[in-house]
Design a protein around this motif. Structure first.
Motif, PDB file in Angstrom:
ATOM      1  N   LEU A   1      30.635 -10.507  16.489  1.00 31.56           N
ATOM      2  CA  LEU A   1      30.064 -10.770  15.170  1.00 31.56           C
ATOM      3  C   LEU A   1      29.888 -12.271  14.928  1.00 31.56           C
ATOM      4  O   LEU A   1      28.897 -12.703  14.342  1.00 31.56           O
ATOM      5  CB  LEU A   1      30.955 -10.154  14.081  1.00 31.56           C
TER       6      LEU A   1
ATOM      7  N   SER B   1      26.325 -14.157  14.387  1.00 29.88           N
ATOM      8  CA  SER B   1      26.143 -15.007  13.213  1.00 29.88           C
ATOM      9  C   SER B   1      25.638 -16.387  13.612  1.00 29.88           C
ATOM     10  O   SER B   1      24.729 -16.936  12.975  1.00 29.88           O
ATOM     11  CB  SER B   1      27.466 -15.143  12.450  1.00 29.88           C
TER      12      SER B   1
ATOM     13  N   MET C   1      34.998  -9.290   8.770  1.00 30.76           N
ATOM     14  CA  MET C   1      33.888  -8.717   9.532  1.00 30.76           C
ATOM     15  C   MET C   1      32.688  -8.453   8.629  1.00 30.76           C
ATOM     16  O   MET C   1      31.538  -8.667   9.029  1.00 30.76           O
ATOM     17  CB  MET C   1      34.357  -7.437  10.226  1.00 30.76           C
ATOM     18  N   VAL C   2      32.950  -8.009   7.419  1.00 36.08           N
ATOM     19  CA  VAL C   2      31.853  -7.761   6.460  1.00 36.08           C
ATOM     20  C   VAL C   2      31.130  -9.066   6.148  1.00 36.08           C
ATOM     21  O   VAL C   2      29.892  -9.108   6.077  1.00 36.08           O
ATOM     22  CB  VAL C   2      32.400  -7.100   5.181  1.00 36.08           C
ATOM     23  N   ARG C   3      31.896 -10.150   5.970  1.00 33.62           N
ATOM     24  CA  ARG C   3      31.275 -11.453   5.672  1.00 33.62           C
ATOM     25  C   ARG C   3      30.411 -11.931   6.834  1.00 33.62           C
ATOM     26  O   ARG C   3      29.339 -12.506   6.625  1.00 33.62           O
ATOM     27  CB  ARG C   3      32.354 -12.473   5.343  1.00 33.62           C
ATOM     28  N   LEU C   4      30.880 -11.709   8.057  1.00 31.55           N
ATOM     29  CA  LEU C   4      30.070 -12.081   9.221  1.00 31.55           C
ATOM     30  C   LEU C   4      28.813 -11.223   9.297  1.00 31.55           C
ATOM     31  O   LEU C   4      27.738 -11.713   9.686  1.00 31.55           O
ATOM     32  CB  LEU C   4      30.900 -11.949  10.496  1.00 31.55           C
ATOM     33  N   LEU C   5      28.931  -9.954   8.922  1.00 34.42           N
ATOM     34  CA  LEU C   5      27.752  -9.082   8.907  1.00 34.42           C
ATOM     35  C   LEU C   5      26.735  -9.556   7.875  1.00 34.42           C
ATOM     36  O   LEU C   5      25.527  -9.373   8.062  1.00 34.42           O
ATOM     37  CB  LEU C   5      28.174  -7.632   8.615  1.00 34.42           C
TER      38      LEU C   5
ATOM     39  N   ILE D   1      24.680 -12.141   9.524  1.00 35.34           N
ATOM     40  CA  ILE D   1      23.736 -11.496  10.441  1.00 35.34           C
ATOM     41  C   ILE D   1      22.597 -10.835   9.663  1.00 35.34           C
ATOM     42  O   ILE D   1      21.418 -10.942  10.029  1.00 35.34           O
ATOM     43  CB  ILE D   1      24.479 -10.458  11.310  1.00 35.34           C
ATOM     44  N   GLY D   2      22.956 -10.154   8.567  1.00 34.69           N
ATOM     45  CA  GLY D   2      21.961  -9.423   7.778  1.00 34.69           C
ATOM     46  C   GLY D   2      20.981 -10.318   7.055  1.00 34.69           C
ATOM     47  O   GLY D   2      19.893  -9.867   6.674  1.00 34.69           O
TER      48      GLY D   2
END
Length: 388
Positions: free
Chosen positions: A274, A278, A357-361, A364-365
C-alpha cells in the motif's frame, strides 16, 4: 489486458535501460539500506566518556564513582579539579558529562545535612545526555539511600524496618518491544523504509514526462492511447520493482542486521504494498501535472526529504504545531510508519493497522484517477497537435 501487459513489459525494459530509473530504483536503495544498517551496527551507545571532580575524597564518593563506572552507559576517562576543566573537555568533545562531589559530602550526610552532588551533561548531544543522566541519577539516588540506611542500622533499627523507612515505595519498570533500547532495532527499519519512499516517488515522477523528454511517446501511443491502460501498465511494472526491494529488505537487509521477524512479514508485505502504490501514485500524478523534469524532481525531493522528521518517529506528532501535523498527514510514510510500528515492532495482528491502511488507500484512490484524467488530456492534446 494484453495492451497493459505489453506496456508493463516495455516499462520493465525502460527501468533496466534508462539510468534515471535503474540508478534510483536498483542501485541507490541497496547501498542506502546497508549504509543505514552499518551506522547502528554496534546497536547500543555504551561507555560514554565522563569526568569526575571529587572534592570530598571520601569512601562514599569513591563508592559512588565505582558504582557509576560499573554502569554500562558510563566510563570515567578524566579526573578534573574545576568547572572550567569540565567545560573545556566538553568543548573539545572528549567527554559527554561529569560528576562533582562537593567538600564534606560524607560528613554532611552523617550529620543529616543536605549535600548537593552536581551532574553535568552536554545537552547539545541529547541522547548521550539522557543516557548519562539515567545511569548516574539512579546510582546517586541509591547511594544516598544507602547512606541513610547504614546510619539507621547503626542506631539499632532492624534492617527490614530501616529499608522500609528509607524507601517506602519501590518503582519497578518494564520496557516493552525494545527493552534494551537497541538503536539498530529502533532506527534501521524506519530509515530503510523512509529511504524507500523517497526512491519510489523520485523514480515515479519520471514515469510519464520522461516519455516526452526522450521522445518515446509515439511508440507508447502506438500500443495504446488510453491513459488508464498506460498508467496501470506502468504502475504494475514499478510495483514489481518495489516487491523486489521488499525481498531485499526482508530477506537480506533485516537478517544481516539481526532484524529478522518472519512472523510479521505477511502483514508487513500488505502494508508495504500500500505504501508503494501510494508513492507511485503521488509520483505519477506529479509527472502528469508537468513535463518540466527538473521541476517535478525538485517537488518530489521537497515533499519526501522531511518525511522522517515529520512522521513522529523521533518526536511525537501531537506535540508539533497543527500545520506541521497537516504536512505530516499528506505524506504516505506517516501512516505507513504508524501501521509499521504496530505490525513489525509490536507484532500485532494486521487488524490493528486497518486505520493506517485505509489512509494509504485514500492516497491510492485519489492519485491514480487524477493521474489518468490529467495524462489523458496530455495524450489528446499531443494527438491533436500531430493531426494538425
Amino acid at each position: 489486458m494484453k495492451k497493459i501487459s505489453i506496456i508493463m513489459v516495455r516499462e520493465w525494459k525502460r527501468i533496466f535501460s534508462i539510468p534515471n530509473f535503474y540508478v534510483v530504483l536498483l542501485i541507490i536503495p541497496p547501498i542506502i539500506f546497508l549504509f543505514y544498517g552499518f551506522i547502528y551496527q554496534k546497536q547500543f551507545a555504551r561507555e560514554l566518556p565522563m569526568a569526575v571532580w571529587d572534592e570530598d575524597g571520601s569512601s562514599v564518593s569513591r563508592t559512588l564513582t565505582d558504582m557509576m563506572e560499573h554502569n554500562e552507559n558510563i566510563h570515567f576517562t578524566h579526573v578534573v579539579f574545576s568547572n572550567a576543566e569540565i567545560e573545556q573537555l566538553m568543548k573539545e568533545g572528549k567527554i559527554f558529562g561529569a560528576v562533582h562531589f562537593p567538600k564534606n559530602m560524607e560528613a554532611d550526610a552523617k550529620k543529616n545535612h543536605q549535600s548537593n552532588i552536581t551532574l553535568y551533561t552536554n545537552g547539545a548531544y541529547l541522547v548521550p545526555a539522557k543516557m548519562i543522566y539515567k545511569g548516574a541519577a539512579e546510582i546517586i539516588i541509591k547511594g544516598g539511600l544507602a547512606v541513610v540506611l547504614q546510619k539507621a542500622e547503626k542506631q539499632g533499627m532492624a534492617a527490614d524496618k530501616a529499608n522500609t523507612l528509607v524507601q517506602p515505595i519501590k518503582l519497578n519498570t518494564t520496557v516493552l518491544y525494545n527493552p534494551e533500547f537497541n538503536y539498530q532495532l529502533y532506527l534501521t527499519p524506519g530509515l530503510v523504509t523512509v529511504g524507500l519512499q523517497m526512491a519510489l516517488i523520485v523514480a515515479s515522477v519520471l514515469i510519464l514526462n520522461l516519455e516526452f523528454k526522450k521522445e518515446t511517446i509515439d511508440s507508447l501511443l502506438k500500443i495504446s492511447t488510453s491513459s488508464s491502460q498506460i498508467v496501470i501498465g506502468k504502475m504494475l511494472a514499478h510495483l514489481c520493482i518495489a516487491w523486489i526491494l521488499f525481498i531485499l529488505i526482508s530477506f537480506v537487509v533485516f537478517p544481516v542486521f539481526d532484524l529478522w521477524k518472519p512472523q510479521t512479514y505477511f502483514s508487513f508485505f500488505i502494508l508495504y504494498t500500500l505504501l508503494s502504490l501510494s508513492c507511485i501514485g503521488i509520483g505519477m500524478m506529479l509527472s502528469a501535472i508537468s513535463n518540466n523534469l527538473l521541476f517535478v524532481v525538485d517537488v518530489a525531493l521537497f515533499f519526501t526529504s522531511p518525511a522522517f522528521v515529520f512522521s513522529g518517529f523521533t518526536f511525537p506528532r501531537w506535540a508539533m504545531p497543527w500545520y506541521d501535523q497537516v504536512y505530516a498527514d499528506i505524506m504516505p510514510y506517516t501512516h505507513f510508519l504508524d501501521g509499521f510500528i504496530k505490525l513489525y515492532f509490536m507484532e500485532l495482528p494486521i487488524g490493528y493497522a486497518i486505520p493506517e491502511m485505509v489512509r494509504l488507500l485514500v492516497f491510492i484512490g485519489i492519485t491514480f484517477p487524477v493521474t489518468i484524467v490529467l495524462f489523458q488530456r496530455k495524450v489528446n492534446q499531443y494527438l491533436k497537435t500531430l493531426r494538425s
